[in-house]
Design an enzyme around this catalytic site. Structure first.
Site, short mmCIF file in Angstrom:
data_model
loop_
_atom_site.label_atom_id
_atom_site.label_comp_id
_atom_site.label_asym_id
_atom_site.label_seq_id
_atom_site.Cartn_x
_atom_site.Cartn_y
_atom_site.Cartn_z
N ARG A 162 0.76 -1.30 0.13
CA ARG A 162 0.05 -0.02 -0.30
C ARG A 162 0.60 1.31 0.24
NH1 ARG A 162 -1.25 1.67 4.95
NH2 ARG A 162 -1.81 -0.15 5.79
N ASP A 214 -8.52 18.96 -13.58
CA ASP A 214 -8.57 18.28 -14.14
C ASP A 214 -8.45 17.81 -15.77
OD1 ASP A 214 -9.67 15.31 -15.00
OD2 ASP A 214 -11.98 15.55 -13.94
N LYS A 232 -10.10 6.56 -18.70
CA LYS A 232 -9.99 7.50 -20.33
C LYS A 232 -8.88 7.16 -21.27
CE LYS A 232 -14.06 8.03 -18.94
NZ LYS A 232 -13.80 8.47 -17.02
C1 LIG Z 1 -13.72 14.53 -16.78
C2 LIG Z 1 -13.12 12.70 -15.78
N1 LIG Z 1 -12.88 13.33 -14.01
C3 LIG Z 1 -13.00 12.40 -13.30
C4 LIG Z 1 -14.43 10.68 -13.82
C5 LIG Z 1 -13.50 9.94 -12.81
O1 LIG Z 1 -13.21 8.52 -12.86
P1 LIG Z 1 -13.05 7.55 -13.30
O2 LIG Z 1 -14.13 6.35 -13.54
O3 LIG Z 1 -11.91 6.86 -13.09
O4 LIG Z 1 -13.06 7.68 -11.74
C6 LIG Z 1 -14.24 11.18 -15.54
C7 LIG Z 1 -15.18 9.25 -15.28
O5 LIG Z 1 -16.01 9.29 -16.72
C8 LIG Z 1 -14.40 12.28 -16.13
O6 LIG Z 1 -14.64 11.77 -17.61
#
Ligand SMILES: Cc1ncc(COP(=O)(O)O)c(C=O)c1O
Length: 401
Positions: free
Chosen positions: A47, A171, A196
């Site tokens: 971990r 993000d 993604k």
């Molecule tokens: C822009 C964005 N940030 C965060 C996330 C969350 O990621 P995860 O589904 O890997 O937890 C997503 C998921 O679709 C996303 O499109």
């Protein structure tokens, strides 16, 4: 220093095995042996640190030009980690259009922990300045929003944040470090849903955080180790493998998007296309300065003459599914799927109408994708002699009368 594509393929060399393996091995051991009591060891418990995970963490830090990277079990766990460094009483500004899961985490979890949030249109710097309070500690946003692809200048927001001594958290799931490097533009943290584009094959759930400085990185490491939402070695290996082809995939995805958009621009069934690559918009102007490309996602609004549900149901190659960033093309109706959690009026006010279609384009042949879209459009046109009046019922569902 090596070029970006070389960094994608090789990462940072870690000479930790004597087999000559070309790829970082998957280390599954949860615990590690001490030579003798009192010895200091590099690895003690998985971990706290795992060599396979660390390879990925070092690589993503390199790709983002950051000090250190951290791999989590999902994008949401990564986003949780950046918010978890704040304390009750802190105030955070958040972008107007965030991923729905991030809204849920903020509204149903972090607000209960005593952190306050103000939503602000990050494209409007004056509004951002006005929303900053004495206890504001950070601004969090997505430079390219989903599903309308609005673009915010990371450079300008980070400059405002620096002036007020607050952190900038971005993000950057949609663009990846291949198309934009937020830390170079002044941000302090970048987070990714590595589910993604970074992994790229719809076969793993993963999240990453990169901190600009070691001091900021220490705060994330504390959360990662204390809460324990770490990425497994198997999943870390899948993300590592995906990263090797990131630029090749995105180049093809962007070519395909350009071909599909130029097809859609000539169709009377389409009334609006949202993509930062289309010139003549403020979004394009910002993206041109701060991004190397415009990404593999776009959205468009169908004219009332087309039944949106019928359109997506008739697609064969583009699969009806949420998520994005993989080798296969996906399509969805945000109003019904990814954004269904928002109240109907909020969706409509934000421009997320039942006629809005979002596509995340893959690496197939563009001719095949266009043929698929063309035949689905033809099948979904509402016959002229049927009078269709579209209404929203009290639940916000589109009802044809
Ligand atoms: C822009 C964005 N940030 C965060 C996330 C969350 O990621 P995860 O589904 O890997 O937890 C997503 C998921 O679709 C996303 O499109």
């Amino acid at each position: 220093m090596t070029g970006f594509n070389t960094q994608l393929v090789h990462g940072k060399e870690i000479k930790d095995n004597n087999t000559g393996a070309i790829n970082m091995p998957i280390y599954n051991s949860s615990t590690y042996q001490y030579p003798k009591i009192g010895d200091k060891v590099r690895w003690d418990y998985a971990r706290s640190g795992n060599p396979t995970r660390e390879f990925l963490e070092k690589q993503v830090a390199q790709l983002e030009n950051g000090a250190c990277g951290f791999a989590f079990a999902s994008g949401m766990a990564a986003i949780h980690a950046v918010f978890a460094i704040f304390k009750p009483g802190d105030h955070i500004l958040i972008g107007q259009q965030l991923y729905g899961g991030t809204y849920r985490l903020i509204n149903q979890y972090f607000k209960l922990q005593g952190i306050t949030f103000t939503t602000v249109d990050t494209r409007n710097l004056k509004k951002v300045e006005e929303a900053i309070q004495d206890n504001t500690k950070a601004i969090y946003f997505e430079p390219v929003t989903n599903p309308l692809l609005h673009v915010t200048s990371v450079k300008k927001i980070a400059a405002v944040a620096k002036r007020h001594n607050i952190l900038t958290i971005v993000d950057n799931t949609f663009l990846t470090p291949y198309l934009q490097k937020p830390l170079d533009l002044g941000a302090d943290f970048v987070v990714h849903s590595a589910t993604k584009y970074l992994s790229g094959h719809s076969d793993v759930i993963a999240g990453l955080v990169v901190a600009k400085t070691f001091a900021l990185g220490e705060k994330i490491y504390f959360v990662q180790n204390a809460l324990g939402g770490v990425l497994s070695p198997e999943s870390a290996n899948l993300v590592r493998r995906g990263i090797q082809t990131l630029s090749v995939r995105l180049d093809r995805q962007q070519q395909n998007v350009a071909a599909i958009i130029s097809f859609l621009q000539g169709r009377r069934e389409v009334v609006q296309i949202n993509y930062p690559g289309i010139s003549g918009t403020k979004d394009h102007e910002i993206a041109q300065h701060e991004c190397r490309g415009f990404g593999g996602v776009f959205s468009f609004t169908l004219s009332p003459a087309v039944n949106a549900s019928s359109f997506v149901n008739h697609l064969r190659l583009l699969k009806l599914a949420v998520s994005l960033g993989a080798v296969e093309s996906l399509v969805e109706i945000p109003y019904e799927m990814s954004h269904a959690e928002l109240p109907p009026r909020e969706r409509i006010n934000a421009g997320i109408t039942p006629q809005l279609i979002r596509c995340a384009i893959g690496i197939e042949d563009s001719e095949d994708l266009i043929a698929d879209i063309k035949s689905a459009l033809a099948a979904a046109v509402i016959p002229k002699n049927s009078t269709v009046v579209s209404l929203l019922n009290s639940k916000g569902t589109l009802v044809n009368k």
